[in-house]
Write a protein that holds these residues in place. Structure first.
Motif, short mmCIF file in Angstrom:
data_model
loop_
_atom_site.label_atom_id
_atom_site.label_comp_id
_atom_site.label_asym_id
_atom_site.label_seq_id
_atom_site.Cartn_x
_atom_site.Cartn_y
_atom_site.Cartn_z
N GLU A 186 0.83 -1.21 0.00
CA GLU A 186 0.00 0.00 0.00
C GLU A 186 0.86 1.26 0.00
OE1 GLU A 186 -3.95 -1.59 2.41
OE2 GLU A 186 -2.20 -0.90 3.54
N ALA A 187 2.06 1.15 0.58
CA ALA A 187 2.97 2.29 0.62
C ALA A 187 3.72 2.48 -0.69
CB ALA A 187 3.96 2.13 1.76
N GLY A 188 3.57 1.53 -1.62
CA GLY A 188 4.19 1.69 -2.94
C GLY A 188 5.27 0.71 -3.29
N LEU A 189 5.49 -0.34 -2.45
CA LEU A 189 6.54 -1.33 -2.74
C LEU A 189 5.98 -2.75 -2.69
CD1 LEU A 189 9.76 -0.08 -0.88
CD2 LEU A 189 9.29 -0.02 -3.31
N PRO A 190 5.15 -3.13 -3.63
CA PRO A 190 4.64 -4.52 -3.64
C PRO A 190 5.78 -5.50 -3.90
CG PRO A 190 4.08 -3.40 -5.69
CD PRO A 190 4.65 -2.35 -4.77
N GLY A 191 5.68 -6.66 -3.26
CA GLY A 191 6.68 -7.71 -3.47
C GLY A 191 7.86 -7.64 -2.53
N ALA A 192 7.94 -6.62 -1.68
CA ALA A 192 9.07 -6.49 -0.77
C ALA A 192 8.75 -6.97 0.64
CB ALA A 192 9.53 -5.03 -0.72
N GLU A 193 7.61 -7.64 0.82
CA GLU A 193 7.17 -8.06 2.15
C GLU A 193 8.18 -9.03 2.78
OE1 GLU A 193 5.33 -8.34 -0.56
OE2 GLU A 193 3.61 -7.00 -0.31
N ALA A 194 8.34 -8.93 4.07
CA ALA A 194 9.20 -9.86 4.82
C ALA A 194 8.72 -9.89 6.26
CB ALA A 194 10.65 -9.42 4.76
N VAL A 195 8.48 -11.07 6.77
CA VAL A 195 7.95 -11.22 8.13
C VAL A 195 8.83 -12.20 8.90
CG1 VAL A 195 5.96 -11.94 9.50
CG2 VAL A 195 5.61 -10.73 7.34
N GLY A 196 9.22 -11.81 10.10
CA GLY A 196 9.99 -12.70 10.94
C GLY A 196 9.08 -13.65 11.71
N TRP A 197 9.67 -14.43 12.61
CA TRP A 197 8.88 -15.36 13.42
C TRP A 197 9.61 -15.67 14.72
CZ3 TRP A 197 11.20 -20.18 14.36
CH2 TRP A 197 12.27 -20.50 13.50
N HIS A 198 8.83 -16.02 15.73
CA HIS A 198 9.36 -16.51 17.01
C HIS A 198 8.66 -17.83 17.28
CE1 HIS A 198 11.21 -12.69 17.46
NE2 HIS A 198 10.24 -12.05 18.08
N GLY A 199 9.40 -18.93 17.25
CA GLY A 199 8.79 -20.23 17.44
C GLY A 199 9.69 -21.21 18.15
N VAL A 200 9.54 -22.47 17.83
CA VAL A 200 10.24 -23.54 18.53
C VAL A 200 10.88 -24.50 17.53
CG1 VAL A 200 10.04 -25.40 20.23
CG2 VAL A 200 8.50 -23.42 20.37
N VAL A 201 12.15 -24.81 17.77
CA VAL A 201 12.83 -25.88 17.04
C VAL A 201 13.51 -26.78 18.07
CG1 VAL A 201 13.16 -24.49 14.95
CG2 VAL A 201 14.95 -24.56 16.69
N ALA A 202 14.04 -27.91 17.60
CA ALA A 202 14.67 -28.88 18.49
C ALA A 202 15.99 -29.33 17.88
CB ALA A 202 13.73 -30.08 18.70
N PRO A 203 16.84 -30.01 18.65
CA PRO A 203 18.11 -30.46 18.09
C PRO A 203 17.93 -31.33 16.85
CG PRO A 203 18.13 -30.67 20.47
CD PRO A 203 16.72 -30.31 20.09
N PRO A 204 18.88 -31.30 15.94
CA PRO A 204 18.79 -32.15 14.75
C PRO A 204 18.61 -33.61 15.12
CG PRO A 204 20.61 -30.59 14.54
CD PRO A 204 20.10 -30.47 15.94
N GLY A 205 17.72 -34.30 14.42
CA GLY A 205 17.49 -35.72 14.67
C GLY A 205 16.42 -36.00 15.71
N THR A 206 15.77 -34.98 16.24
CA THR A 206 14.70 -35.22 17.21
C THR A 206 13.56 -36.01 16.57
OG1 THR A 206 15.24 -33.20 18.42
CG2 THR A 206 13.04 -34.12 18.77
N ASP A 207 13.02 -36.96 17.30
CA ASP A 207 11.94 -37.82 16.81
C ASP A 207 10.79 -36.98 16.26
OD1 ASP A 207 9.89 -39.65 16.48
OD2 ASP A 207 10.18 -40.62 18.43
N PRO A 208 10.39 -37.18 15.00
CA PRO A 208 9.26 -36.42 14.44
C PRO A 208 7.98 -36.56 15.26
CG PRO A 208 10.44 -37.56 12.69
CD PRO A 208 11.02 -38.05 13.99
N ALA A 209 7.82 -37.71 15.93
CA ALA A 209 6.62 -37.88 16.76
C ALA A 209 6.61 -36.89 17.92
CB ALA A 209 6.56 -39.31 17.29
N ILE A 210 7.78 -36.64 18.51
CA ILE A 210 7.87 -35.65 19.59
C ILE A 210 7.62 -34.25 19.04
CG2 ILE A 210 9.49 -34.54 21.17
CD1 ILE A 210 10.70 -37.27 21.73
N CYS A 211 8.19 -33.95 17.88
CA CYS A 211 7.97 -32.63 17.27
C CYS A 211 6.49 -32.41 16.98
CB CYS A 211 8.79 -32.51 15.98
SG CYS A 211 10.58 -32.48 16.24
N ALA A 212 5.82 -33.46 16.51
CA ALA A 212 4.39 -33.35 16.21
C ALA A 212 3.58 -33.11 17.48
CB ALA A 212 3.90 -34.60 15.49
N ARG A 213 3.95 -33.79 18.58
CA ARG A 213 3.23 -33.60 19.83
C ARG A 213 3.47 -32.20 20.38
NH1 ARG A 213 4.36 -38.47 23.79
NH2 ARG A 213 2.87 -37.28 25.06
N LEU A 214 4.68 -31.68 20.25
CA LEU A 214 4.98 -30.32 20.68
C LEU A 214 4.21 -29.31 19.84
CD1 LEU A 214 8.81 -30.23 21.42
CD2 LEU A 214 7.01 -29.28 22.88
#
Length: 349
Positions: free
Chosen positions: A266-294
């Motif tokens: 709307e300000a005149g720069l379409p296509g330049a959008e960028a959004v950060g995030w704050h979430g959760v990750v786990a050590p490499p190799g963590t059981d996908p079942a645990i990641c899914a439950r989390l």
């Protein structure tokens, strides 16, 4: 008299029973040594999936936050930890481990056992650091994705009394004389987004990196800067009470917290959008079942009215998506910011 111990005899009976006794096709007389070997095999560790089913009953979870206390990433992590403790029925203990552009905390978690008992407060800096620090001893995009948590739009703010009342006027002024624009730090998402915006708008400004967003905002309020580009949670209250004015938010849609501030498009720069995030990750190799439950547990947390209210007050946006969706975000952003870092020749501090 047999020399077999009572505990061995119990394991032998358990092994016979597991196979259905003599009706399972075994010969009536089986050498005792063979039965002991079979009973011993039954005592081996359970497969990863079965172990995951017991998680998280064994002990408390460590939630490593790779930044100092007080910022929006830390606030969100503590909000998640408090409510995950309730949902999981196990303590989730926050531990701040700042330094080296978050790499101290990242490296610590990367080297932990992937058993679901160590978590990391991940953010968009995972993707950025892959471009900024190509020689790290670990892969910042190799963590097991759990949940994106919240999206974090960026916002360009000026003082309320600034003559730069909207982004088109800001662009016009920048073409006459480059303004001083503060960010939370060299290599931050705001810094990289700023480089992208300058290229798209064909303007230049003087980048002033700070060691954290609060210092930049203080200098803007004091008149030392013309603008600050920062995550929206750091200035939402200032904009609401009229101390600062937002010129754009970097998300595709306006935010509920500051609905009067236009988007970049709307300000005149379409296509330049960028959004950060704050979430959760786990050590490499963590059981996908645990990641899914989390992931499912955090979805429950995000639906709680008090959590939704706090997130909205910060100007952030809750995200409910499977772990693999976060994995795609991390990799796509790593490719995107690698190009910006290369083109702008950004070097880490």
């Amino acid at each position: 008299m047999s020399s077999t111990s009572p505990s061995s005899r119990r394991r032998i009976r358990a092994a016979r029973s597991a196979c259905g006794g003599s009706g399972c096709g075994w010969p009536e007389m089986i050498p005792r040594r063979s039965l002991l070997a079979l009973a011993g095999a039954a005592a081996l560790p359970l497969p990863a999936m079965a172990q995951g089913e017991a998680w998280p009953r064994e002990r408390s979870l460590r939630y490593i936050v790779p930044v100092a206390p007080g910022g929006s990433q830390d606030i969100v992590a503590r909000l998640f930890a408090r409510h995950l403790t309730d949902v999981l029925g196990q303590n989730v203990l926050v531990e701040n481990m700042p330094g080296a552009g978050s790499n101290i905390g990242y490296e610590f978690v990367a080297r932990q056992k992937p058993d679901g008992y160590t978590l990391l407060a991940g953010s968009d800096s995972l993707s950025i650091n892959k471009a900024l620090f190509p020689r790290l001893g670990f892969d910042v995009t190799g963590f097991a994705p759990v949940a994106q948590g919240v999206r974090v739009p960026q916002i360009l703010v000026v003082r309320a009394d600034s003559p730069l009342r909207d982004f088109p006027r800001f662009v016009e002024a920048a073409r006459r004389e480059p303004p001083a624009v503060g960010t939370p730090g060299n290599g931050s998402l705001a810094h990289l987004l700023g480089e992208q915006i300058q290229a798209a708008a064909e303007i230049r400004w003087t980048h002033v990196p700070y060691k954290g967003g609060a210092l930049a905002v203080n200098d803007l309020l004091g008149g030392s800067l013309q603008a600050v580009l920062i995550n929206i949670g750091a200035v939402t209250d200032h904009v609401k009470v009229g101390r600062l004015r937002g010129l754009f938010v970097s998300s595709g849609q306006r935010t509920a917290a500051l609905p009067e501030v236009p988007t970049l498009a709307e300000a005149g720069l379409p296509g330049a959008e960028a959004v950060g995030w704050h979430g959760v990750v786990a050590p490499p190799g963590t059981d996908p079942a645990i990641c899914a439950r989390l992931n499912a547990a955090l979805a429950q947390v995000l639906r709680r009215p008090e959590v939704a209210e706090r997130i909205a007050a910060l100007g952030l946006e809750p995200v409910e998506a499977p772990p693999e969706a976060l994995g795609r975000v991390v990799l796509a952003d790593a490719a995107r910011w690698s190009e910006v870092v290369r083109r702008a020749r950004i070097q880490p501090d």
